[in-house]
Scaffold this active site. Structure first.
Site, short mmCIF file in Angstrom:
data_model
loop_
_atom_site.label_atom_id
_atom_site.label_comp_id
_atom_site.label_asym_id
_atom_site.label_seq_id
_atom_site.Cartn_x
_atom_site.Cartn_y
_atom_site.Cartn_z
N HIS A 56 -47.55 -3.46 28.01
CA HIS A 56 -48.76 -4.09 27.04
C HIS A 56 -48.76 -5.64 27.18
O HIS A 56 -48.00 -6.19 26.39
CB HIS A 56 -48.69 -3.47 25.66
CG HIS A 56 -50.22 -3.79 25.05
ND1 HIS A 56 -50.86 -2.58 24.68
CD2 HIS A 56 -50.75 -4.87 24.87
CE1 HIS A 56 -51.76 -3.05 24.09
NE2 HIS A 56 -51.86 -4.49 24.26
N HIS A 58 -51.85 -9.06 27.95
CA HIS A 58 -53.08 -9.44 28.54
C HIS A 58 -53.13 -10.64 29.36
O HIS A 58 -53.12 -11.69 28.87
CB HIS A 58 -53.80 -9.67 27.08
CG HIS A 58 -54.24 -8.42 26.09
ND1 HIS A 58 -55.42 -7.84 26.20
CD2 HIS A 58 -53.35 -7.95 25.30
CE1 HIS A 58 -55.23 -6.90 25.25
NE2 HIS A 58 -54.07 -6.77 24.65
N GLN A 151 -62.66 -5.38 24.93
CA GLN A 151 -62.39 -5.93 23.70
C GLN A 151 -63.32 -5.93 22.68
O GLN A 151 -62.76 -5.91 21.65
CB GLN A 151 -62.01 -7.52 24.28
CG GLN A 151 -61.69 -8.47 23.19
CD GLN A 151 -60.22 -8.21 22.54
OE1 GLN A 151 -59.34 -8.78 23.05
NE2 GLN A 151 -59.97 -7.67 21.42
N HIS A 209 -56.06 0.41 22.52
CA HIS A 209 -55.84 -0.49 21.34
C HIS A 209 -56.19 0.38 19.94
O HIS A 209 -57.69 0.68 20.22
CB HIS A 209 -56.75 -1.68 21.31
CG HIS A 209 -55.89 -2.65 22.32
ND1 HIS A 209 -55.80 -2.47 23.60
CD2 HIS A 209 -55.33 -3.81 22.01
CE1 HIS A 209 -55.12 -3.70 24.26
NE2 HIS A 209 -54.91 -4.42 23.42
N GLU A 212 -55.58 -0.94 15.00
CA GLU A 212 -54.90 -2.32 14.92
C GLU A 212 -55.55 -3.34 13.73
O GLU A 212 -56.09 -3.85 14.14
CB GLU A 212 -54.90 -3.10 16.26
CG GLU A 212 -53.93 -4.42 16.33
CD GLU A 212 -54.27 -5.18 17.58
OE1 GLU A 212 -55.15 -5.00 18.42
OE2 GLU A 212 -53.41 -6.30 17.63
N ASP A 308 -47.69 -8.31 24.77
CA ASP A 308 -49.00 -8.26 24.14
C ASP A 308 -49.44 -9.68 24.71
O ASP A 308 -50.53 -9.74 25.40
CB ASP A 308 -49.07 -7.97 22.74
CG ASP A 308 -50.42 -7.71 22.52
OD1 ASP A 308 -51.30 -7.56 23.12
OD2 ASP A 308 -50.66 -7.46 20.84
FE FE2 Z 1 -53.35 -5.76 23.03
#
Ligand code: FE2
Length: 424
Positions: A56, A58, A151, A209, A212, A308
């Protein structure tokens, strides 16, 4: 032999082993290899492992902290806001340049498999395009999987669903989503269903996701588990973050963990980001934003660690070290028991490989010779020291080598000085 690595300390084996490599594959693993090779490395009893797997990350946002501005509140929502501002000025070249640099950092720290998310909410889709190009350009160094990740949500804009479908048509590997970021609970459920439908139709995996947030009412991972069971998609479904689970009441969490186990869900926790983003509005006592890692491990649910962020609007630190992530999680998730430390090492190797559905992974004869030599004697020491990765070997070739730091002045290095100190 094309390469021999001698005196390797392997997990769970007392006797040191030699590893022989031929045609980029692990040919043999044996205590004393009589053959020779032009390329021989003496591991000197250090820990030799399969490479780390980061499930995971980005890569479209890495190395952007402070651009266009720093996150002053430190919250997830301000991070998303800043990323929205940055997207307007991004070019494909900037994304690729920063992503490549972060990939090299991860490789230097022993990672040879990465699952990255690529934002699909800007109509240009240059984030997706850039990472798809990079996936091909770096394939001799590292394996990349790309998640098409909305996102801002699928249903928060009129073209969210179409952009997601286009990103998958372009060649993203995995279907993403973000149900807790949709406007309503109903839209959140629709976000999950949309991802499962796309994945089922296209024969892909799902990695969302999900939950979160610190909000104990955010309960979308249960929807994922139900869909996984009903559609027979066990093993293909990953829930990332699930930080709200930390705050669920215990009766609900107990029921949920049973369903997650039955669904054979893969769970990713992200200690760097979630230790600083979640529960910032709590005051004191302040809860921590990690999912229920110990309870899931106890039940045999597959849990792994993701990096992440590396220096982005959500987390301004990081150097691409999965060992550092394991060390952090050990402290924040109460995982210091002897057996749990071994599980932490699994969470950055075997468990992550399972989440990414990797075949051809592991130190076994016949597998591709991807392996690392750590400056540590065992996995506990590797996490304690956040050790350097001395060698990174990819398809039987050294692609990265690190010389450990050397201490050049030690005031207690001579016997005289020690005597002097003791007399004092
Ligand atoms: Fe993430």
């Amino acid at each position: 032999m094309e390469m021999i690595i001698r005196n390797c300390r392997l997990r769970n084996l007392i006797e040191l082993q030699d590893i022989g490599i031929e045609d980029g594959k692990i040919k043999t693993i044996t205590p004393r290899l009589t053959s020779t090779s032009k390329v021989e490395i003496d591991a000197g009893g250090k820990l030799v492992s399969s490479p780390f797997v980061d499930p995971h990350l980005h890569l479209d946002a890495v190395l952007s902290a402070g651009n266009p501005r720093y996150n002053t509140s430190g919250t997830l929502l301000e991070g998303i806001q800043i990323w929205g501002e940055r997207k307007k000025t991004l070019t494909k070249e900037i994304i690729k340049k920063n992503a490549l640099k972060a990939i090299k950092w991860e490789i230097a720290n022993g990672t040879l498999r990465i699952r990255t998310h690529a934002d699909t909410t800007d109509p240009s889709l240059i984030t997706v395009e850039a990472l798809i190009e990079l996936r091909e350009e770096v394939k001799d160094l590292i394996d990349l999987q790309i998640v098409a990740f909305p996102q801002d949500g699928i249903f928060t804009s009129p073209d969210g669903a179409a952009l997601m479908a286009r990103a998958l048509d372009m060649g993203a590997d995995i279907v993403g989503g973000i149900p807790h970021n949709e406007f309503t609970r109903e839209d959140g459920v629709a976000d999950v269903l949309f991802a499962f439908e796309q994945a089922e139709k296209r024969g892909l995996q799902v990695d969302l996701h999900v939950d979160e947030t610190g909000d104990e009412q955010s309960r979308f991972v249960e929807v994922m588990a139900k869909e996984t069971i009903n559609r027979g998609m066990s093993g293909r479904i990953t829930a990332s973050h699930t930080t709200a689970m930390h705050n669920y009441n215990n009766d609900y969490a107990f029921k949920l963990l049973g369903i997650l186990k039955r669904a054979e869900m893969n769970m990713v926790t992200n200690p760097f980001d979630n230790s600083v983003l979640q529960n910032r509005t709590d005051g004191y006592p302040r809860r921590r934003g990690h999912t229920r890692v110990d309870e899931m491990l106890e039940r045999g649910i597959n849990v792994c660690i993701g990096h992440d962020s590396i220096m982005d609007p959500w987390y301004p630190m990081g150097k691409g070290s999965m060992l550092e992530g394991a060390s952090l999680l050990m402290h924040t998730a109460h995982l210091s028991g002897r057996e749990q430390v071994g599980q932490l090492f699994d969470m950055i190797t075997l468990n992550s490989a399972r989440t990414m559905n990797l075949s051809d992974y592991g130190l076994e004869t016949g597998n591709t010779a991807d392996l690392i030599i750590l400056d540590a004697e065992n996995e506990s020491d590797a996490i304690r020291l956040k050790s350097e990765c001395l060698y990174v070997i990819r398809k039987g070739k050294v692609i990265m080598e690190t010389k450990p730091a050397e201490r050049i002045f030690d005031p207690l290095s001579t016997a005289e000085r020690i005597d002097f100190k003791l007399k004092d």
